[in-house]
Design a protein around this motif. Structure first.
Motif, PDB file in Angstrom:
ATOM      1  N   GLU A 183       4.766 -25.237  -4.195  1.00  0.00           N
ATOM      2  CA  GLU A 183       5.166 -24.732  -2.883  1.00  0.00           C
ATOM      3  C   GLU A 183       4.079 -25.139  -1.902  1.00  0.00           C
ATOM      4  O   GLU A 183       2.884 -24.901  -2.150  1.00  0.00           O
ATOM      5  CB  GLU A 183       5.327 -23.208  -2.908  1.00  0.00           C
ATOM      6  CG  GLU A 183       5.893 -22.669  -1.606  1.00  0.00           C
ATOM      7  CD  GLU A 183       6.125 -21.156  -1.661  1.00  0.00           C
ATOM      8  OE1 GLU A 183       6.640 -20.600  -0.665  1.00  0.00           O
ATOM      9  OE2 GLU A 183       5.764 -20.536  -2.696  1.00  0.00           O
ATOM     10  N   THR A 243       2.911 -25.521   2.411  1.00  0.00           N
ATOM     11  CA  THR A 243       3.195 -25.104   3.783  1.00  0.00           C
ATOM     12  C   THR A 243       3.690 -26.301   4.581  1.00  0.00           C
ATOM     13  O   THR A 243       3.641 -27.450   4.123  1.00  0.00           O
ATOM     14  CB  THR A 243       1.929 -24.551   4.446  1.00  0.00           C
ATOM     15  OG1 THR A 243       0.968 -25.616   4.586  1.00  0.00           O
ATOM     16  CG2 THR A 243       1.326 -23.427   3.604  1.00  0.00           C
ATOM     17  N   SER A 244       4.118 -26.024   5.812  1.00  0.00           N
ATOM     18  CA  SER A 244       4.569 -27.118   6.672  1.00  0.00           C
ATOM     19  C   SER A 244       3.432 -28.044   7.053  1.00  0.00           C
ATOM     20  O   SER A 244       3.668 -29.159   7.516  1.00  0.00           O
ATOM     21  CB  SER A 244       5.237 -26.555   7.934  1.00  0.00           C
ATOM     22  OG  SER A 244       4.326 -25.704   8.620  1.00  0.00           O
ATOM     23  N   LYS A 301       7.549 -28.427  10.727  1.00  0.00           N
ATOM     24  CA  LYS A 301       8.490 -27.540  11.411  1.00  0.00           C
ATOM     25  C   LYS A 301       9.487 -28.271  12.285  1.00  0.00           C
ATOM     26  O   LYS A 301      10.583 -27.784  12.550  1.00  0.00           O
ATOM     27  CB  LYS A 301       7.706 -26.536  12.259  1.00  0.00           C
ATOM     28  CG  LYS A 301       6.906 -25.542  11.430  1.00  0.00           C
ATOM     29  CD  LYS A 301       6.210 -24.530  12.321  1.00  0.00           C
ATOM     30  CE  LYS A 301       5.431 -23.519  11.472  1.00  0.00           C
ATOM     31  NZ  LYS A 301       4.727 -22.529  12.312  1.00  0.00           N
ATOM     32  N   PHE A 316      12.584 -19.788   3.983  1.00  0.00           N
ATOM     33  CA  PHE A 316      12.560 -19.002   5.224  1.00  0.00           C
ATOM     34  C   PHE A 316      12.270 -17.541   4.911  1.00  0.00           C
ATOM     35  O   PHE A 316      12.620 -17.047   3.823  1.00  0.00           O
ATOM     36  CB  PHE A 316      13.886 -19.118   5.977  1.00  0.00           C
ATOM     37  CG  PHE A 316      14.286 -20.533   6.310  1.00  0.00           C
ATOM     38  CD1 PHE A 316      13.838 -21.129   7.484  1.00  0.00           C
ATOM     39  CD2 PHE A 316      15.087 -21.269   5.444  1.00  0.00           C
ATOM     40  CE1 PHE A 316      14.198 -22.432   7.782  1.00  0.00           C
ATOM     41  CE2 PHE A 316      15.452 -22.564   5.737  1.00  0.00           C
ATOM     42  CZ  PHE A 316      15.005 -23.156   6.921  1.00  0.00           C
ATOM     43  N   ASP A 317      11.646 -16.791   5.913  1.00  0.00           N
ATOM     44  CA  ASP A 317      11.458 -15.349   5.734  1.00  0.00           C
ATOM     45  C   ASP A 317      12.716 -14.615   6.163  1.00  0.00           C
ATOM     46  O   ASP A 317      13.714 -15.244   6.558  1.00  0.00           O
ATOM     47  CB  ASP A 317      10.220 -14.872   6.502  1.00  0.00           C
ATOM     48  CG  ASP A 317      10.332 -15.111   8.015  1.00  0.00           C
ATOM     49  OD1 ASP A 317      11.469 -15.334   8.497  1.00  0.00           O
ATOM     50  OD2 ASP A 317       9.294 -15.086   8.704  1.00  0.00           O
ATOM     51  N   GLU A 353      13.401 -13.052   8.749  1.00  0.00           N
ATOM     52  CA  GLU A 353      13.778 -13.231  10.154  1.00  0.00           C
ATOM     53  C   GLU A 353      14.245 -14.662  10.432  1.00  0.00           C
ATOM     54  O   GLU A 353      14.548 -15.006  11.566  1.00  0.00           O
ATOM     55  CB  GLU A 353      12.586 -12.899  11.050  1.00  0.00           C
ATOM     56  CG  GLU A 353      12.215 -11.425  11.015  1.00  0.00           C
ATOM     57  CD  GLU A 353      11.032 -11.109  11.915  1.00  0.00           C
ATOM     58  OE1 GLU A 353      10.380 -12.092  12.361  1.00  0.00           O
ATOM     59  OE2 GLU A 353      10.772  -9.942  12.189  1.00  0.00           O
ATOM     60  N   ASN A 408      12.459 -17.511   9.832  1.00  0.00           N
ATOM     61  CA  ASN A 408      11.379 -18.423  10.187  1.00  0.00           C
ATOM     62  C   ASN A 408      10.970 -19.249   8.973  1.00  0.00           C
ATOM     63  O   ASN A 408      10.883 -18.737   7.849  1.00  0.00           O
ATOM     64  CB  ASN A 408      10.170 -17.638  10.705  1.00  0.00           C
ATOM     65  CG  ASN A 408      10.496 -16.833  11.943  1.00  0.00           C
ATOM     66  OD1 ASN A 408      11.143 -17.323  12.861  1.00  0.00           O
ATOM     67  ND2 ASN A 408      10.053 -15.579  11.963  1.00  0.00           N
ATOM     68  N   LEU A 409      10.706 -20.566   9.200  1.00  0.00           N
ATOM     69  CA  LEU A 409      10.269 -21.445   8.120  1.00  0.00           C
ATOM     70  C   LEU A 409       8.874 -21.029   7.655  1.00  0.00           C
ATOM     71  O   LEU A 409       7.955 -20.891   8.457  1.00  0.00           O
ATOM     72  CB  LEU A 409      10.238 -22.895   8.602  1.00  0.00           C
ATOM     73  CG  LEU A 409       9.697 -23.929   7.597  1.00  0.00           C
ATOM     74  CD1 LEU A 409      10.669 -24.111   6.439  1.00  0.00           C
ATOM     75  CD2 LEU A 409       9.468 -25.276   8.287  1.00  0.00           C
ATOM     76  N   THR A 410       8.735 -20.823   6.347  1.00  0.00           N
ATOM     77  CA  THR A 410       7.438 -20.430   5.807  1.00  0.00           C
ATOM     78  C   THR A 410       6.810 -21.527   4.960  1.00  0.00           C
ATOM     79  O   THR A 410       5.588 -21.693   4.957  1.00  0.00           O
ATOM     80  CB  THR A 410       7.583 -19.160   4.952  1.00  0.00           C
ATOM     81  OG1 THR A 410       8.475 -19.435   3.857  1.00  0.00           O
ATOM     82  CG2 THR A 410       8.108 -18.000   5.785  1.00  0.00           C
ATOM     83  N   SER A 411       7.643 -22.272   4.211  1.00  0.00           N
ATOM     84  CA  SER A 411       7.077 -23.275   3.300  1.00  0.00           C
ATOM     85  C   SER A 411       8.195 -24.183   2.781  1.00  0.00           C
ATOM     86  O   SER A 411       9.359 -24.032   3.150  1.00  0.00           O
ATOM     87  CB  SER A 411       6.366 -22.583   2.124  1.00  0.00           C
ATOM     88  OG  SER A 411       7.283 -21.755   1.423  1.00  0.00           O
TER      89      SER A 411
END
Length: 943
Positions: free
Chosen positions: A168, A170-171, A218, A249-250, A252, A254-257
């Motif tokens: 995994e 991150t962006s 992102k 995504f979380d 909400e 939002n992109l997390t990883s």
């Protein structure tokens, strides 16, 4: 329909009657129980299950409803009242009653009661379900939490123990998680990996490609698919990975990883490299094999061309019987060797996938006749009857590969001849069943070859189609062969979308059967193309043949032309039928007699018929074998009209009967020559470039025999030098020559700017190469045509006809130069001449004395018109005796010079005069004169 169980609680026995009638309605399917007290109602509810309880207000006991309701246990209740009581209605409905029913004195309430019962039942079920769900919510909540924890634990276990790499990032590309497989296979410590930049582990040459294929940022949120790159391990080596991934995504949104799953391709890449090397090596070996086959084909065919060609030329010269026998043995041995060579080359081409099928229009019967003709001599040497039966519904012309179909038939027929010592071999052709759902463009042909040979053991049948396989070693030693014929046949059949099989019994014979798929042809060959229909219809034919199937095949053919056929299986039967027919005044026009109809042979029967005054008017055609040709010569003209070789070709049979019954070659479209639209050529000057002495001599002799001038050279360089010195009309160019080969020489000629010769002069390749692509290679080099070795006269004629320069057919030069004969012209002319004038027959009868033959011809040319004039005067005087004598004399003269047609016409006139039928004799005069004039012209040209 399921019965609905009702419990009616009613305090008045007298007023229960409407409910009882209601329950007895068969359409509603109710089962009713009626009680009149609370105690009984409670007892019933305690011991039985009911779908609906109907409580009637007639009980007049306020506490009764409450008592009964306590024992309902979710069973719906309908409260029935005589009038509207708002307070009571509110009470019972609040207490849990499903419905409040108002009864009217007319009983209308009974009509809505079924709907109320159905609604109450459904309401009760819904209520129970809702109660169950409310109790289950708490349980489900606990179960959900437990399932979530279990799922997370199972997922982590699965990810950690996967063989594939799971990470995994991150962006920004920082590593958040790696599984055990990634750590174990890369050699890094996990604490060093977490938080590091994943791009730093990727090979520098692959970073840009990875960033394009796997955009982990992102601004480009996407799925990652099939991204290949090299990843650096802790020891500095690289492994090949292919990654797939998805954004995370979380809650909400939002992109997390990004989660990447990668597979190690290192082993597969290494395997691919090894396979690629192996493939390249195999292709190189296959190329070497093809070049070897090409060269060995040329090297073997070159001497074979000389052997076969020179032998054929030698056989055309005057030889003693012993010399001819030896040369024929040489020719047969060379042909056999060429057959084996072709089989090996065909097998190699098929094995390499380099054999292509043609798709041309062809006459399937002609292909069968050709195959049988080429093997009939072998069959007759072993005294085997060779027959062919084609069903009448088989189309005459189809579209496919005639050469390969003929090759399969030849393989199977030669196989049958090889393993059959006595009896018969029959080839059948039938229409097959088309499994293509009615595709109108397809035709399925079913062939079978049946013999009476030695048979094949049951345990060997499955192996006979294998390469280089015979039944056992003794078979190979006794019969020879490569064991490739059946293998090639099977592969060719499969290429033509067909099937092949075999049935056999030891000592009883073998039947091979195969099918091929061809296409319908746009060329329609009508059965009456020869214009014989009207002329032959109704002709009475006697067929005397001891072989039953042979009689059947010939009879079917003659019946197709509406001839009346009678069959005889012996000489005695033939004589009896002919005598009976003549007695009835319906004599046979032609008798087809097999030479083996009796122990004394068919010639004796023919003599007997011709010596009989009553039967002699019937023309006799003898069905003979190749070995009987010389024996038939002494009977031809005097006893028999002519001969037909067995196996019988349909065209020969029909034409012979047509001619024997008075038909003329000039009257039939089938027998017309095909030279009217051919090119007219001048005498050509041909350049021949060939390095092999024998092949050069052979080709030069054939070209000279065709009336052309030939100049020979041995290299491509000499060919170019020869062009600079003299102008040529055509070049025959060998491919493999020293110093400069045919390809290079051709390219030089085509690119030349010399004014001494035409750079576009027709160039014909001469090569023994036999593999696919050889023809294309020649044409691509700039050649106009292609002729393969061994060279045949027919192929040379055809290629010259195709490529030689034309001259104006009205030019003076054209008027003085005869047109070069094509293969078809030679065949037509030969057939025409053999009917009008048989020079070979005269030559044989005079023991090859050419001088004596010329004297006979000279006497005939001078005396024939005088004899004809005497006959004319006798006819004018109605002198039957003189007419008979003159006709007999002309018949003898015509026979002496091989004039079969004239002899037959004279014989008919002689028979008519003998019967004093001068009307018929007068009618035949014009035909006789016409044939005699044609014979005189033919003899004069031959002399």
């Amino acid at each position: 329909m399921e019965t609905i169980r009702l419990l009616l609680v009613h305090g008045s026995v007298q007023r229960q009657l409407p409910f009882k009638q209601f329950c007895q309605n068969k359409e509603l399917s109710y089962g009713c129980t009626i009680v009149d007290s609370v105690t009984e109602a409670i007892d019933r509810l305690s011991n039985n299950e009911y779908d609906v309880v109907i409580y009637d207000s007639s009980l007049n006991d306020p506490a009764a409803f409450d008592m009964i309701y306590k024992h309902l246990d979710n069973t719906p209740l309908i409260y029935a009242a005589d009038d509207v009581d708002v307070e009571t209605a509110a009470k019972v409905l609040n207490a849990g009653a499903a419905q409040y029913l108002i009864k009217d004195s007319e009983g209308h309430y009974l009509k809505i009661l079924p709907a109320l019962i159905d609604r109450s039942i459904r309401f009760s079920k819904t209520q129970r379900k809702m109660d169950q769900q409310s109790q289950q919510d708490v349980i489900d909540s606990y179960r959900g939490e437990d399932a979530l924890w279990t799922s997370e634990r199972r997922y982590r276990n699965l990810v950690e123990n996967m063989h594939d790499f799971v990470i995994e990032v991150t962006s920004e590309g920082l590593l958040l998680f790696v599984n055990k497989s990634f750590v174990q296979n890369t050699g890094y410590r996990i604490d060093r990996l977490i938080g590091s930049n994943y791009l730093s582990l990727i090979h520098p040459e692959d970073v840009d490609n990875f960033s394009i294929q796997c955009p982990i940022n992102k601004s480009r949120i996407t799925q990652l698919r099939n991204c290949e790159y090299r990843l650096k391990r802790a020891d500095g080596s690289y492994i090949n990975l292919i990654s797939n991934g998805d954004p995370v995504f979380d809650y909400e949104g939002n992109l997390t990883s990004f989660l990447l799953v990668s597979f190690d391709l290192t082993v597969r890449k290494e395997t691919e490299r090894e396979l690629r090397k192996a493939k390249e090596a195999a292709e190189a070996a296959n190329t070497a094999k093809s070049e070897f086959l090409t060269n060995i084909s040329h090297e073997l065919r070159t001497p074979m061309n000389g052997i076969i060609g020179m032998t054929e030329l030698s056989l055309d010269t005057h030889l003693t019987a012993e010399q001819k026998k030896y040369l024929e043995m040489v020719r047969d041995s060379a042909s056999s060797l060429m057959t084996h060579l072709n089989s090996i080359l065909d097998f190699s081409k098929i094995e390499a996938g380099r054999l292509e099928l043609e798709e041309v229009d062809f006459n399937i019967r002609e292909q069968l006749d050709s195959a049988i003709d080429s093997l009939s001599a072998q069959a007759q040497k072993k005294d085997i009857e060779l027959l062919c039966h084609v069903a009448t519904d088989v189309p005459v012309t189809v579209k496919g590969d005639p050469v390969r179909i003929r090759q399969i038939v030849l393989n199977l027929l030669s196989n049958s001849i090889k393993f059959t010592d006595q009896g018969e071999i029959v080839i059948y052709l039938r229409m097959g069943y088309d499994k293509s759902n009615g595709d109108s463009g397809r035709v399925v042909l079913n062939f079978s070859v049946r013999d009476t040979g030695i048979g094949i053991p049951a345990d060997k049948i499955d192996t006979i189609f294998d390469s280089f396989t015979q039944v056992d070693g003794s078979i190979t030693r006794k019969y020879g062969g490569t064991g490739l014929g059946l293998t090639i046949s099977r592969q060719l059949v499969h290429l033509m979308n067909g099937e092949i099989g075999v049935e056999s019994h030891i000592g009883q014979g073998t039947t091979f059967h195969f099918s091929v798929v061809v296409k319908t042809s746009n060329i329609i060959v009508a059965a009456d193309a020869s214009q014989h229909w009207a002329a032959l219809e109704g002709k009475r034919i006697l067929l005397a043949d001891p072989h039953q199937l042979s009689r059947r095949i010939i009879t079917e053919l003659l019946t197709l032309y509406k001839m009346a056929v009678s069959q005889a299986d012996s000489a005695q039967s033939a004589i009896a039928q002919m005598s009976n027919a003549s007695f009835k005044g319906e004599p046979f026009a032609v008798a087809l007699i097999d030479s083996r109809i009796s122990p004394d042979n068919g010639f004796a029967l023919a003599n007997q018929i011709k010596n009989d005054m009553v039967l002699s008017e019937t023309e006799i055609i003898l069905l003979i074998r190749s070995s009987e040709i010389r024996s038939s010569l002494r009977y031809k003209g005097s006893v028999i009209w002519g001969t037909i070789h067995k196996p019988v070709k349909s065209s020969n049979l029909i034409d012979s009967i047509y001619l024997a019954t008075g038909g003329s070659l000039s009257e039939t479209a089938l027998m017309k020559t095909h030279i009217t639209h051919k090119k007219i050529h001048k005498k050509l000057t041909i350049l021949l470039a060939e390095d092999n002495y024998i092949n050069r001599e052979l080709a030069a002799k054939i070209i000279e025999k065709l009336g052309h001038t030939v100049v020979s050279v041995t290299t491509g360089k000499e060919a170019i030098e020869a062009l600079d010195k003299k102008r040529y009309d055509l070049i025959f160019m060998d491919i493999q020559m020293p110093e400069m080969d045919g390809y290079e020489a051709t390219r030089h000629i085509r690119q030349s700017k010399s004014a001494k010769f035409d750079s576009q002069i027709p160039i014909i390749a001469m090569t023994a190469h036999a593999l696919k692509g050889d023809r294309d290679r020649c044409l691509n080099a700039g050649m106009n045509g292609y002729i393969s070795k061994p060279i045949s006269i027919a192929s040379l004629i055809e290629v010259i006809e195709q490529h030689a320069p034309e001259v104006d057919s009205f030019s003076p030069e054209a008027a003085t130069q005869p047109a070069l004969a094509t293969t078809q012209d030679i065949a037509d002319t030969a057939q025409d001449s053999n009917k009008i004038f048989d020079r070979e027959d005269v030559y044989n009868r005079l023991n090859g004395d050419v001088e004596l033959m010329r004297k006979v011809f000279d006497v005939f040319i001078i005396d024939a018109p005088r004899q004809m004039e005497i006959l004319k005067k006798a006819l004018e005087a109605n002198d039957a005796q003189t007419v008979e004598r003159q006709a007999h004399s002309i018949k003898g003269m015509a026979a002496n010079v091989g004039g079969t047609m004239t002899k037959n016409e004279a014989m008919r006139m002689e028979m008519a005069a003998r019967k004093l039928d001068l009307t018929k004799a007068h009618a035949r005069y014009a035909n006789l004169k016409n044939e005699l004039d044609r014979l005189i012209d033919a003899v004069r040209m031959a002399d």
